[in-house]
Design an enzyme around this catalytic site. Structure first.
Site, PDB file in Angstrom:
ATOM      1  N   ARG A 124       0.497  53.959  70.945  1.00  0.00           N
ATOM      2  CA  ARG A 124       0.422  53.022  69.800  1.00  0.00           C
ATOM      3  C   ARG A 124       0.816  51.595  70.159  1.00  0.00           C
ATOM      4  NH1 ARG A 124       2.667  57.497  66.732  1.00  0.00           N
ATOM      5  NH2 ARG A 124       0.919  58.576  65.758  1.00  0.00           N
ATOM      6  N   LYS A 146      -8.455  39.249  70.641  1.00  0.00           N
ATOM      7  CA  LYS A 146      -9.572  40.160  70.357  1.00  0.00           C
ATOM      8  C   LYS A 146      -9.755  41.054  71.576  1.00  0.00           C
ATOM      9  CE  LYS A 146     -12.498  37.672  67.092  1.00  0.00           C
ATOM     10  NZ  LYS A 146     -13.817  37.024  66.895  1.00  0.00           N
ATOM     11  N   GLU A 188     -18.568  27.742  76.843  1.00  0.00           N
ATOM     12  CA  GLU A 188     -17.491  27.974  75.867  1.00  0.00           C
ATOM     13  C   GLU A 188     -16.547  26.762  75.808  1.00  0.00           C
ATOM     14  OE1 GLU A 188     -17.647  30.497  73.837  1.00  0.00           O
ATOM     15  OE2 GLU A 188     -18.590  32.195  74.875  1.00  0.00           O
ATOM     16  N   LYS A 230      -8.259  26.654  70.641  1.00  0.00           N
ATOM     17  CA  LYS A 230      -8.347  28.058  70.229  1.00  0.00           C
ATOM     18  C   LYS A 230      -7.011  28.531  69.659  1.00  0.00           C
ATOM     19  CE  LYS A 230     -10.039  32.611  71.048  1.00  0.00           C
ATOM     20  NZ  LYS A 230     -10.897  33.526  71.764  1.00  0.00           N
ATOM     21  N   GLU A 240      -9.612  36.438  61.630  1.00  0.00           N
ATOM     22  CA  GLU A 240     -10.954  35.920  61.320  1.00  0.00           C
ATOM     23  C   GLU A 240     -11.373  36.174  59.876  1.00  0.00           C
ATOM     24  OE1 GLU A 240     -13.761  36.050  64.639  1.00  0.00           O
ATOM     25  OE2 GLU A 240     -15.365  36.336  63.194  1.00  0.00           O
ATOM     26  N   ARG A 244     -11.528  31.000  61.890  1.00  0.00           N
ATOM     27  CA  ARG A 244     -11.717  31.513  63.262  1.00  0.00           C
ATOM     28  C   ARG A 244     -13.200  31.725  63.563  1.00  0.00           C
ATOM     29  NH1 ARG A 244      -8.242  35.881  66.826  1.00  0.00           N
ATOM     30  NH2 ARG A 244      -9.607  35.768  68.639  1.00  0.00           N
ATOM     31  N   ASN A 248     -17.407  31.020  66.752  1.00  0.00           N
ATOM     32  CA  ASN A 248     -18.696  31.680  66.982  1.00  0.00           C
ATOM     33  C   ASN A 248     -19.866  30.716  66.946  1.00  0.00           C
ATOM     34  OD1 ASN A 248     -18.717  34.737  67.198  1.00  0.00           O
ATOM     35  ND2 ASN A 248     -17.124  34.338  65.692  1.00  0.00           N
ATOM     36  N   HIS A 251     -23.112  31.606  68.554  1.00  0.00           N
ATOM     37  CA  HIS A 251     -23.067  33.031  68.903  1.00  0.00           C
ATOM     38  C   HIS A 251     -24.022  33.881  68.061  1.00  0.00           C
ATOM     39  CE1 HIS A 251     -19.638  31.730  71.196  1.00  0.00           C
ATOM     40  NE2 HIS A 251     -19.342  32.943  71.591  1.00  0.00           N
ATOM     41  N   HIS A 255     -26.044  36.009  70.344  1.00  0.00           N
ATOM     42  CA  HIS A 255     -25.960  37.483  70.346  1.00  0.00           C
ATOM     43  C   HIS A 255     -27.344  38.102  70.170  1.00  0.00           C
ATOM     44  CE1 HIS A 255     -21.408  37.504  69.224  1.00  0.00           C
ATOM     45  NE2 HIS A 255     -21.583  37.569  70.519  1.00  0.00           N
ATOM     46  N   HIS A 269     -23.406  36.193  78.898  1.00  0.00           N
ATOM     47  CA  HIS A 269     -22.975  35.830  77.543  1.00  0.00           C
ATOM     48  C   HIS A 269     -22.932  34.303  77.355  1.00  0.00           C
ATOM     49  CE1 HIS A 269     -20.728  35.995  73.798  1.00  0.00           C
ATOM     50  NE2 HIS A 269     -19.803  35.217  74.342  1.00  0.00           N
TER      51      HIS A 269
HETATM   52  P1  NAD Z   1     -16.804  39.428  83.661  1.00  0.00           P
HETATM   53  O1  NAD Z   1     -15.446  39.910  83.378  1.00  0.00           O
HETATM   54  O2  NAD Z   1     -17.887  40.436  83.799  1.00  0.00           O
HETATM   55  O3  NAD Z   1     -16.755  38.514  84.958  1.00  0.00           O
HETATM   56  C1  NAD Z   1     -17.950  37.990  85.462  1.00  0.00           C
HETATM   57  C2  NAD Z   1     -18.133  38.365  86.936  1.00  0.00           C
HETATM   58  O4  NAD Z   1     -17.292  37.535  87.724  1.00  0.00           O
HETATM   59  C3  NAD Z   1     -17.740  39.799  87.279  1.00  0.00           C
HETATM   60  O5  NAD Z   1     -18.644  40.295  88.225  1.00  0.00           O
HETATM   61  C4  NAD Z   1     -16.360  39.649  87.913  1.00  0.00           C
HETATM   62  O6  NAD Z   1     -16.076  40.684  88.845  1.00  0.00           O
HETATM   63  C5  NAD Z   1     -16.502  38.332  88.601  1.00  0.00           C
HETATM   64  N1  NAD Z   1     -15.263  37.581  88.805  1.00  0.00           N
HETATM   65  C6  NAD Z   1     -14.250  37.437  87.934  1.00  0.00           C
HETATM   66  N2  NAD Z   1     -13.353  36.557  88.405  1.00  0.00           N
HETATM   67  C7  NAD Z   1     -13.805  36.146  89.601  1.00  0.00           C
HETATM   68  C8  NAD Z   1     -13.349  35.223  90.567  1.00  0.00           C
HETATM   69  N3  NAD Z   1     -12.249  34.494  90.369  1.00  0.00           N
HETATM   70  N4  NAD Z   1     -14.080  35.060  91.700  1.00  0.00           N
HETATM   71  C9  NAD Z   1     -15.235  35.742  91.894  1.00  0.00           C
HETATM   72  N5  NAD Z   1     -15.745  36.608  91.001  1.00  0.00           N
HETATM   73  C10 NAD Z   1     -15.039  36.796  89.868  1.00  0.00           C
HETATM   74  O7  NAD Z   1     -17.334  38.405  82.543  1.00  0.00           O
HETATM   75  P2  NAD Z   1     -16.683  37.181  81.734  1.00  0.00           P
HETATM   76  O8  NAD Z   1     -17.754  36.186  81.610  1.00  0.00           O
HETATM   77  O9  NAD Z   1     -15.365  36.781  82.288  1.00  0.00           O
HETATM   78  O10 NAD Z   1     -16.391  37.835  80.313  1.00  0.00           O
HETATM   79  C11 NAD Z   1     -17.438  38.355  79.529  1.00  0.00           C
HETATM   80  C12 NAD Z   1     -16.837  39.370  78.595  1.00  0.00           C
HETATM   81  O11 NAD Z   1     -15.875  38.728  77.765  1.00  0.00           O
HETATM   82  C13 NAD Z   1     -17.864  40.022  77.674  1.00  0.00           C
HETATM   83  O12 NAD Z   1     -17.619  41.409  77.651  1.00  0.00           O
HETATM   84  C14 NAD Z   1     -17.550  39.408  76.309  1.00  0.00           C
HETATM   85  O13 NAD Z   1     -17.842  40.284  75.247  1.00  0.00           O
HETATM   86  C15 NAD Z   1     -16.071  39.162  76.416  1.00  0.00           C
HETATM   87  N6  NAD Z   1     -15.563  38.102  75.546  1.00  0.00           N
HETATM   88  C16 NAD Z   1     -14.484  38.394  74.804  1.00  0.00           C
HETATM   89  C17 NAD Z   1     -13.931  37.422  74.000  1.00  0.00           C
HETATM   90  C18 NAD Z   1     -12.675  37.724  73.239  1.00  0.00           C
HETATM   91  O14 NAD Z   1     -12.272  36.901  72.413  1.00  0.00           O
HETATM   92  N7  NAD Z   1     -12.018  38.830  73.507  1.00  0.00           N
HETATM   93  C19 NAD Z   1     -14.497  36.145  73.943  1.00  0.00           C
HETATM   94  C20 NAD Z   1     -15.610  35.870  74.724  1.00  0.00           C
HETATM   95  C21 NAD Z   1     -16.147  36.866  75.530  1.00  0.00           C
HETATM   96  N1  GLY Z   2     -14.359  34.404  70.952  1.00  0.00           N
HETATM   97  C1  GLY Z   2     -14.217  34.241  69.544  1.00  0.00           C
HETATM   98  C2  GLY Z   2     -12.835  34.550  69.054  1.00  0.00           C
HETATM   99  O1  GLY Z   2     -11.948  34.844  69.796  1.00  0.00           O
HETATM  100  O2  GLY Z   2     -12.623  34.533  67.880  1.00  0.00           O
END
Ligand code: NAD
Ligand code: GLY
Length: 373
Positions: A124, A146, A188, A230, A240, A244, A248, A251, A255, A269
């Protein structure tokens, strides 16, 4: 200790700091030791980031007498699933992890989202630290709590709001990131200027190339301003219920592009979001809300920096303009079938628009031609 900037996310008992600077991975042990407070630590990473940065983080923690349990997952979006989540939880439970123990997410948004969700449900809720290594994760996904995994029905559909205890954004770690990933993260960054900070957008018009080139001063300023914006939005609206949703911007369109592109790696993304933000400005113009000059200025900045636009999207998207509205109807911001979009009155002045006219939007999408909007 090297110098770093600090941004506070002010959420009462769930408040935490985001530290932004060069060389923080080396100091992660010293910085994290008070939060870990004698507990066990699991470092969750992927098989690209692990070989690059696991040793430095693990050694830094072990130098402080902290025993680490590393878990390495396959890199990529497809890792954000039940099978990987279950494998992580199974390993943590077998190793005897308790609520007072800490999970460290070392990687991009995929690792951060999955680790945060695992932390939210392990007994939990256990402690959780984000060490984001992509630009996108440093300016967006590691901040604000998130967490999620994907479902066969769509992205991020199973998750929780669960805040970390600390975010360590080491800008030096971005040096190994492929250029395409840096540009996807930059989308972003520019989002914050577009949604609420004209001055920051103007700064990016001037210094965006330096940010993309990872100049220390430029990238740390861009990450800090993005995190501050942020943090302020999340502090006002953690769950949200209102503002918040501004985060988006681009987005709802983006999306839909990702869904039509079937979440394959030829559309990241951040790439979908940059094409989506340009479209959101053009749609705002079509709605008579925003000047054509502002929409053109957004597009000009994206073109100058080589960000993804409509013409760069895969044919699976551009050949199916009739499928965009149905995809947009799945957006989590919509309520009772009513379409909610983030639109703009100007650069730096976005707002949440509820009850958008589906027919007007569909006609815009069907006739969308970036050369003629
Ligand atoms: P990712 O985590 O897939 O990383 C992208 C690629 O870069 C991967 O292959 C990873 O292994 C590589 N990588 C990471 N750091 C590295 C480094 N320093 N050097 C070399 N390679 C590296 O993708 P991302 O773009 O970081 O994140 C996308 C994800 O984030 C999606 O799943 C999306 O839904 C999520 N997201 C979440 C939020 C949130 O608020 N929680 C907001 C935006 C996106
Ligand atoms: N990435 C959008 C949020 O965190 O609300």
């Amino acid at each position: 200790m090297s110098t770093y900037k600090t941004v506070r996310v002010d959420l009462g008992v769930r408040s935490y700091d985001i530290l932004i600077g060069a060389g923080l991975l080396d100091q992660s042990g010293q910085i994290c030791v008070p939060l870990i407070d004698g507990g066990k630590v699991a470092i969750i990473t992927d098989d690209i980031v692990g070989p690059l940065y696991l040793d430095v983080v693990q050694s830094s923690l072990e130098n402080q007498g902290i025993h680490c349990h590393p878990i390495t997952l396959p890199a990529g979006e497809s890792t954000k699933n039940f099978t990987q989540l279950q494998a992580v939880l199974d390993e943590l439970l077998t190793a005897g992890f308790e609520r007072s123990d800490t999970l460290i997410a070392l990687g991009g948004g995929v690792i951060g989202d999955l680790t945060g969700f695992a932390a939210s449900i392990l007994k939990r809720g256990c402690k959780f630290i984000q060490i984001p290594t992509t630009l996108l994760a440093q300016v967006d996904s590691s901040v604000g709590g998130k967490t999620a995994i994907n479902a066969p029905q769509g992205k991020n559909l199973i998750g929780a709001f669960y805040q970390p205890q600390l975010v360590l954004a080491d800008i030096s770690a971005l040096s190994t990131l492929p250029e395409r990933q840096i540009k996807a993260g930059y989308a972003e960054v520019v989002k914050y200027g577009l949604l609420g900070n004209l001055g920051f957008f103007e700064w990016l018009e001037r210094y965006g190339q330096d940010v993309l080139a990872l100049d220390d001063a430029a990238i740390s300023h861009a990450v800090a301003v993005s995190c501050q914006m942020k943090a302020d939005i999340v502090a006002d609206d953690e769950r949200e219920r209102g503002q918040r949703a501004l985060l988006n911007l681009g987005h709802s369109f983006g999306h839909a592009f990702e869904a039509l592109a079937q979440y394959k790696p030829d559309l990241l993304h951040g790439e979908a979001v940059s094409a989506g933000m340009a479209m959101a400005f053009e749609y705002s113009t079509a709605r008579g809300l925003c000047t054509t000059q502002d929409a053109s200025r957004v597009k000009a900045h994206f073109t100058a920096l080589g960000l993804t636009g409509w013409d760069d999207l895969p044919n699976r998207v551009t050949d199916h303009q009739d499928k965009l509205l149905p995809a947009m109807m799945q957006d989590k911001k919509n309520e009772r079938g009513e379409i909610t979009l983030i639109l703009a009155r100007a650069i730096g002045d976005a707002f949440v628009s509820k009850g958008e006219d589906a027919e007007f939007l569909n006609n815009f999408l069907l006739g969308y031609d970036p050369e003629n909007t």
